[in-house]
Structure formats: C-alpha cells, structure tokens
Design a protein around this motif. Structure first.
Motif, PDB file in Angstrom:
ATOM      1  N   UNK A  97       3.731  28.718  17.716  1.00  0.00           N
ATOM      2  CA  UNK A  97       3.621  27.181  17.441  1.00  0.00           C
ATOM      3  C   UNK A  97       3.905  26.547  18.963  1.00  0.00           C
ATOM      4  N   UNK A  98       3.222  25.454  19.292  1.00  0.00           N
ATOM      5  CA  UNK A  98       3.428  24.812  20.666  1.00  0.00           C
ATOM      6  C   UNK A  98       4.673  24.139  20.520  1.00  0.00           C
ATOM      7  N   UNK A  99       5.196  23.769  21.797  1.00  0.00           N
ATOM      8  CA  UNK A  99       6.300  22.900  21.859  1.00  0.00           C
ATOM      9  C   UNK A  99       5.779  21.954  22.815  1.00  0.00           C
ATOM     10  N   UNK A 100       5.914  20.557  22.243  1.00  0.00           N
ATOM     11  CA  UNK A 100       4.910  19.534  23.148  1.00  0.00           C
ATOM     12  C   UNK A 100       5.685  19.274  24.331  1.00  0.00           C
ATOM     13  N   UNK A 101       6.875  19.696  24.343  1.00  0.00           N
ATOM     14  CA  UNK A 101       7.595  19.358  25.731  1.00  0.00           C
ATOM     15  C   UNK A 101       7.472  20.490  26.802  1.00  0.00           C
ATOM     16  N   UNK A 102       6.961  21.789  26.487  1.00  0.00           N
ATOM     17  CA  UNK A 102       6.844  22.859  27.068  1.00  0.00           C
ATOM     18  C   UNK A 102       5.639  22.824  28.191  1.00  0.00           C
ATOM     19  N   UNK A 103       5.948  22.861  29.644  1.00  0.00           N
ATOM     20  CA  UNK A 103       4.904  22.965  30.310  1.00  0.00           C
ATOM     21  C   UNK A 103       3.867  23.851  30.246  1.00  0.00           C
ATOM     22  N   UNK A 104       4.394  25.368  29.751  1.00  0.00           N
ATOM     23  CA  UNK A 104       3.515  26.302  29.549  1.00  0.00           C
ATOM     24  C   UNK A 104       2.498  26.055  28.008  1.00  0.00           C
ATOM     25  N   UNK A 105       3.020  25.286  27.364  1.00  0.00           N
ATOM     26  CA  UNK A 105       2.235  25.107  25.959  1.00  0.00           C
ATOM     27  C   UNK A 105       1.293  24.224  26.346  1.00  0.00           C
ATOM     28  N   UNK A 106       1.401  23.267  27.325  1.00  0.00           N
ATOM     29  CA  UNK A 106       0.354  22.300  27.769  1.00  0.00           C
ATOM     30  C   UNK A 106      -0.056  22.498  29.149  1.00  0.00           C
ATOM     31  N   UNK A 107      -0.743  23.575  29.427  1.00  0.00           N
ATOM     32  CA  UNK A 107      -1.107  23.938  30.858  1.00  0.00           C
ATOM     33  C   UNK A 107      -2.339  22.909  31.082  1.00  0.00           C
ATOM     34  N   UNK A 108      -1.979  22.451  32.441  1.00  0.00           N
ATOM     35  CA  UNK A 108      -3.131  21.339  32.974  1.00  0.00           C
ATOM     36  C   UNK A 108      -4.317  21.813  33.213  1.00  0.00           C
ATOM     37  N   UNK A 109      -5.382  21.333  33.176  1.00  0.00           N
ATOM     38  CA  UNK A 109      -6.838  21.866  33.670  1.00  0.00           C
ATOM     39  C   UNK A 109      -6.789  22.276  35.043  1.00  0.00           C
ATOM     40  N   UNK A 110      -5.817  21.731  35.774  1.00  0.00           N
ATOM     41  CA  UNK A 110      -5.819  22.366  37.173  1.00  0.00           C
ATOM     42  C   UNK A 110      -5.348  23.683  37.242  1.00  0.00           C
ATOM     43  N   UNK A 111      -4.733  24.331  36.177  1.00  0.00           N
ATOM     44  CA  UNK A 111      -4.594  25.860  36.363  1.00  0.00           C
ATOM     45  C   UNK A 111      -5.625  26.717  36.563  1.00  0.00           C
ATOM     46  N   UNK A 112      -5.507  27.752  37.419  1.00  0.00           N
ATOM     47  CA  UNK A 112      -6.607  28.692  37.565  1.00  0.00           C
ATOM     48  C   UNK A 112      -6.221  29.777  36.893  1.00  0.00           C
ATOM     49  N   UNK A 113      -6.900  29.800  35.754  1.00  0.00           N
ATOM     50  CA  UNK A 113      -6.790  30.907  34.792  1.00  0.00           C
ATOM     51  C   UNK A 113      -7.245  32.164  35.312  1.00  0.00           C
ATOM     52  N   UNK A 114      -6.460  33.127  35.481  1.00  0.00           N
ATOM     53  CA  UNK A 114      -6.857  34.375  36.067  1.00  0.00           C
ATOM     54  C   UNK A 114      -7.375  35.347  34.877  1.00  0.00           C
ATOM     55  N   UNK A 115      -6.850  35.399  33.825  1.00  0.00           N
ATOM     56  CA  UNK A 115      -7.513  36.384  32.521  1.00  0.00           C
ATOM     57  C   UNK A 115      -6.576  35.905  31.198  1.00  0.00           C
ATOM     58  N   UNK A 116      -7.275  36.346  30.204  1.00  0.00           N
ATOM     59  CA  UNK A 116      -6.527  36.055  28.930  1.00  0.00           C
ATOM     60  C   UNK A 116      -7.069  37.024  27.851  1.00  0.00           C
ATOM     61  N   UNK A 117      -6.346  36.945  26.692  1.00  0.00           N
ATOM     62  CA  UNK A 117      -6.638  37.851  25.647  1.00  0.00           C
ATOM     63  C   UNK A 117      -6.304  37.042  24.512  1.00  0.00           C
ATOM     64  N   UNK A 118      -6.308  37.675  23.410  1.00  0.00           N
ATOM     65  CA  UNK A 118      -6.052  36.869  22.157  1.00  0.00           C
ATOM     66  C   UNK A 118      -4.376  36.321  21.914  1.00  0.00           C
ATOM     67  N   UNK A 119      -3.564  37.163  22.557  1.00  0.00           N
ATOM     68  CA  UNK A 119      -2.215  36.587  22.489  1.00  0.00           C
ATOM     69  C   UNK A 119      -1.608  36.195  23.710  1.00  0.00           C
TER      70      UNK A 119
ATOM     71  N   UNK B 103       1.116  30.970  39.943  1.00  0.00           N
ATOM     72  CA  UNK B 103       2.264  30.194  39.721  1.00  0.00           C
ATOM     73  C   UNK B 103       2.197  29.008  40.406  1.00  0.00           C
ATOM     74  N   UNK B 104       2.574  27.751  39.971  1.00  0.00           N
ATOM     75  CA  UNK B 104       2.570  26.547  40.692  1.00  0.00           C
ATOM     76  C   UNK B 104       3.658  26.233  41.786  1.00  0.00           C
ATOM     77  N   UNK B 105       4.551  27.221  41.842  1.00  0.00           N
ATOM     78  CA  UNK B 105       5.366  27.108  43.030  1.00  0.00           C
ATOM     79  C   UNK B 105       5.611  28.612  43.523  1.00  0.00           C
TER      80      UNK B 105
END
Length: 126
Positions: free
Chosen positions: A1-23, A29-31
């Motif tokens: 379940x996503x948290x609407x206030x959580x920055x990681x639940x709402x990643x910006x389009x500017x984030x460079x995704x390195x990899x992902x899987x189903x989970x 890192x932004x900093x």
C-alpha cells in the motif's frame, strides 16, 4: 500500500532507475555520499526492514547484486558500504525501508578502518 506522503512511494520522473523487479526498485540517491550511491527499496510501503516479507528481502538482495554490477561498471569504486537504518534512533529519516549501497573510493576519508562502525564515531577505532 502506498503512502501519499512518502517520497519513495511517489518517485519523481527525474529519478534514474537502475533496476527493478516485481517487489523492489533501485535508483540513485538524491543526496549521494559518493558518486554511485544507490538506494534499493521495496515497492510496498513498509517502514521497518524487520517488517519486510522474506520475498521482499530476497528481491532487495537480488537487486543489490544487479546494482553493484552497474555501479562497478560506471563508477569503478574501490569498495562498498551497505546499510539499512531502522527507526529514528538509528538515523532513519524516510520511513520507507531503503538499503544504501555506498561506493567507497581510496582516500574518500582519512582512515576507513571500522567502516559501518563509524555510525558511533567513538567506537569506530579499535
């Protein structure tokens, strides 16, 4: 379940995704502490590492290996620190589990002996 206030639940389009899987998903890192500093997070909103399912832990570990390979190829570090902060007392400031992969380079600190023990500086040296 996503948290609407959580920055990681709402990643910006500017984030460079390195990899992902189903989970899980990994991104830079932004900093960053050092070039190539990456975060690996579960897709499900979970605050504590200890509340992850075994499948989520496995998914994050699988991404850790993929991300390390990509960081190695792009940034050529001399070593790594891997860590997870759990709760405010341990320094957690974003309450969505995130694993840090921090590339280390010779000379980035005067004396790296003790590595992650440096979270309590007086106990780092032994």
């Amino acid at each position: 379940m996503k948290d609407s206030q959580c920055i990681f639940c709402n990643l910006g389009k500017d984030k460079e995704i390195i990899a992902e899987n189903e989970l899980a998903i990994a991104f830079y890192d932004g900093f960053p502490v050092n070039p190539g500093h990456a975060l690996i997070i579960p897709k499900r909103h979970v605050a504590s590492y200890f509340d992850l399912s075994m499948d989520e832990c496995t998914a994050m570990q699988a991404l850790l290996k993929v991300v390390q390979t990509k960081v190695e190829e792009r940034f050529h570090p001399d070593g790594y620190n891997i860590g997870v902060n759990v709760n405010a007392a341990a320094g957690q400031s974003v309450f969505h589990v995130h694993m840090h992969l921090i590339p280390r380079f010779l000379g980035d600190v005067d004396n790296p002996k003790g590595g992650v023990r440096g979270v309590i500086p007086s106990k780092q040296k032994y």
